[in-house]
Write a protein that holds these residues in place. Structure first.
Motif, short mmCIF file in Angstrom:
data_model
loop_
_atom_site.label_atom_id
_atom_site.label_comp_id
_atom_site.label_asym_id
_atom_site.label_seq_id
_atom_site.Cartn_x
_atom_site.Cartn_y
_atom_site.Cartn_z
N LEU A 227 0.86 -1.19 0.00
CA LEU A 227 0.00 0.00 0.00
C LEU A 227 0.89 1.24 0.00
O LEU A 227 1.58 1.50 0.98
N VAL A 228 0.92 1.97 -1.11
CA VAL A 228 1.82 3.13 -1.21
C VAL A 228 1.03 4.37 -1.61
O VAL A 228 0.51 4.45 -2.72
N PHE A 229 0.95 5.33 -0.68
CA PHE A 229 0.27 6.60 -0.95
C PHE A 229 1.32 7.65 -1.28
O PHE A 229 2.28 7.84 -0.53
N GLU A 230 1.14 8.32 -2.41
CA GLU A 230 2.03 9.39 -2.84
C GLU A 230 1.23 10.69 -2.87
O GLU A 230 0.56 10.98 -3.87
N PRO A 231 1.26 11.45 -1.78
CA PRO A 231 0.43 12.67 -1.70
C PRO A 231 0.68 13.67 -2.82
O PRO A 231 -0.27 14.26 -3.34
N ARG A 232 1.92 13.85 -3.22
CA ARG A 232 2.22 14.82 -4.28
C ARG A 232 1.60 14.42 -5.62
O ARG A 232 1.21 15.28 -6.40
N ARG A 233 1.54 13.13 -5.85
CA ARG A 233 0.93 12.62 -7.10
C ARG A 233 -0.56 12.37 -6.92
O ARG A 233 -1.23 12.01 -7.88
N GLN A 234 -1.06 12.51 -5.69
CA GLN A 234 -2.45 12.22 -5.35
C GLN A 234 -2.83 10.82 -5.83
O GLN A 234 -3.83 10.61 -6.51
N GLN A 235 -2.02 9.85 -5.42
CA GLN A 235 -2.19 8.49 -5.92
C GLN A 235 -1.92 7.46 -4.83
O GLN A 235 -0.95 7.58 -4.10
N LEU A 236 -2.80 6.45 -4.75
CA LEU A 236 -2.57 5.30 -3.90
C LEU A 236 -2.39 4.10 -4.82
O LEU A 236 -3.28 3.79 -5.62
N SER A 237 -1.24 3.45 -4.72
CA SER A 237 -0.96 2.25 -5.50
C SER A 237 -1.03 1.05 -4.57
O SER A 237 -0.50 1.09 -3.45
N VAL A 238 -1.65 -0.01 -5.05
CA VAL A 238 -1.80 -1.23 -4.26
C VAL A 238 -1.34 -2.39 -5.14
O VAL A 238 -1.92 -2.63 -6.20
N ILE A 239 -0.30 -3.10 -4.71
CA ILE A 239 0.19 -4.27 -5.43
C ILE A 239 -0.45 -5.49 -4.79
O ILE A 239 -0.30 -5.73 -3.60
N VAL A 240 -1.19 -6.24 -5.60
CA VAL A 240 -1.96 -7.38 -5.08
C VAL A 240 -1.67 -8.66 -5.87
O VAL A 240 -1.19 -8.61 -7.00
N ASN A 241 -1.99 -9.77 -5.24
CA ASN A 241 -2.07 -11.06 -5.93
C ASN A 241 -3.56 -11.35 -6.01
O ASN A 241 -4.18 -11.76 -5.02
N ARG A 242 -4.14 -11.09 -7.17
CA ARG A 242 -5.59 -11.21 -7.28
C ARG A 242 -5.99 -12.63 -7.66
O ARG A 242 -5.31 -13.30 -8.43
N PHE A 243 -7.11 -13.08 -7.09
CA PHE A 243 -7.69 -14.35 -7.46
C PHE A 243 -8.42 -14.12 -8.78
O PHE A 243 -9.16 -13.15 -8.93
N VAL A 244 -8.21 -14.99 -9.76
CA VAL A 244 -8.78 -14.80 -11.10
C VAL A 244 -10.19 -15.40 -11.13
O VAL A 244 -10.41 -16.53 -11.57
N TRP A 245 -11.14 -14.61 -10.63
CA TRP A 245 -12.53 -15.06 -10.56
C TRP A 245 -13.12 -15.33 -11.94
O TRP A 245 -13.96 -16.22 -12.09
N GLU A 246 -12.67 -14.61 -12.95
CA GLU A 246 -13.26 -14.78 -14.27
C GLU A 246 -12.96 -16.14 -14.90
O GLU A 246 -13.58 -16.53 -15.88
N LYS A 247 -12.02 -16.89 -14.31
CA LYS A 247 -11.71 -18.24 -14.80
C LYS A 247 -12.06 -19.31 -13.78
O LYS A 247 -11.68 -20.46 -13.93
N ALA A 248 -12.79 -18.96 -12.73
CA ALA A 248 -13.03 -19.89 -11.62
C ALA A 248 -14.42 -20.52 -11.64
O ALA A 248 -14.84 -21.11 -10.66
N GLU A 249 -15.14 -20.42 -12.75
CA GLU A 249 -16.49 -20.98 -12.81
C GLU A 249 -16.47 -22.49 -12.69
O GLU A 249 -15.59 -23.17 -13.22
N GLY A 250 -17.48 -23.03 -12.00
CA GLY A 250 -17.60 -24.47 -11.86
C GLY A 250 -16.59 -25.03 -10.88
O GLY A 250 -15.74 -24.34 -10.35
#
Length: 144
Positions: free
Chosen positions: A31-54
């Protein structure tokens, strides 16, 4: 490569991005907030729900960057910045408007009751897979 790239500019778009990052795991250090850039970056390992059917024996996760722009301020509860290796699981991202204009608060809900509130000028969110997929046998489950 079938990398996901999404952009959200309103609450409806944000709901779609939220569905794609539900159950993403991240370290507090991601979780990285850069106030000068007005930006919050979040690096995640996302679960690929779009391929998890069935029912399947294996699923996949992908490294992704979730970037919130036009962020004026960030508040959090239940997140200890002194423990950068702690792992959080992102459950949802929602938007609460402030009046009639585009400004409002993007709310991030994590498992265990942790939260973040991002005061934003308007909704501007990008989600992009940044690497290849890897296999996981675990399907995220939620208590009813």
């Amino acid at each position: 490569m079938d990398a996901l790239k999404l952009m959200a500019l309103d609450a409806e778009d944000l709901a779609i991005v939220s569905a794609h990052v539900q159950d993403a795991v991240l370290k507090v250090s991601g979780l990285v907030f850069e106030p000068r850039r007005q930006q919050l970056s979040v690096i995640v390992n996302r679960f690929v729900w779009e391929k998890a059917e069935g029912r399947r024996r294996s699923y996949e996760r992908r490294r992704a960057a979730l970037v919130f722009k036009r962020v004026r301020a960030v508040r959090s509860a239940g997140i200890d910045r002194e423990k950068p290796e702690d792992v959080l699981s992102l459950l949802a991202a929602t938007f609460t408007p402030h009046g009639e204009g585009p400004e409002g608060t993007v709310n991030l809900a994590f498992s265990g009751g942790a939260t973040m509130a991002l005061d934003v000028e308007c909704i501007e969110v990008q989600l992009a897979d940044t690497g290849g997929a890897w296999e996981t046998s675990s399907l995220p489950r939620h208590q009813a």
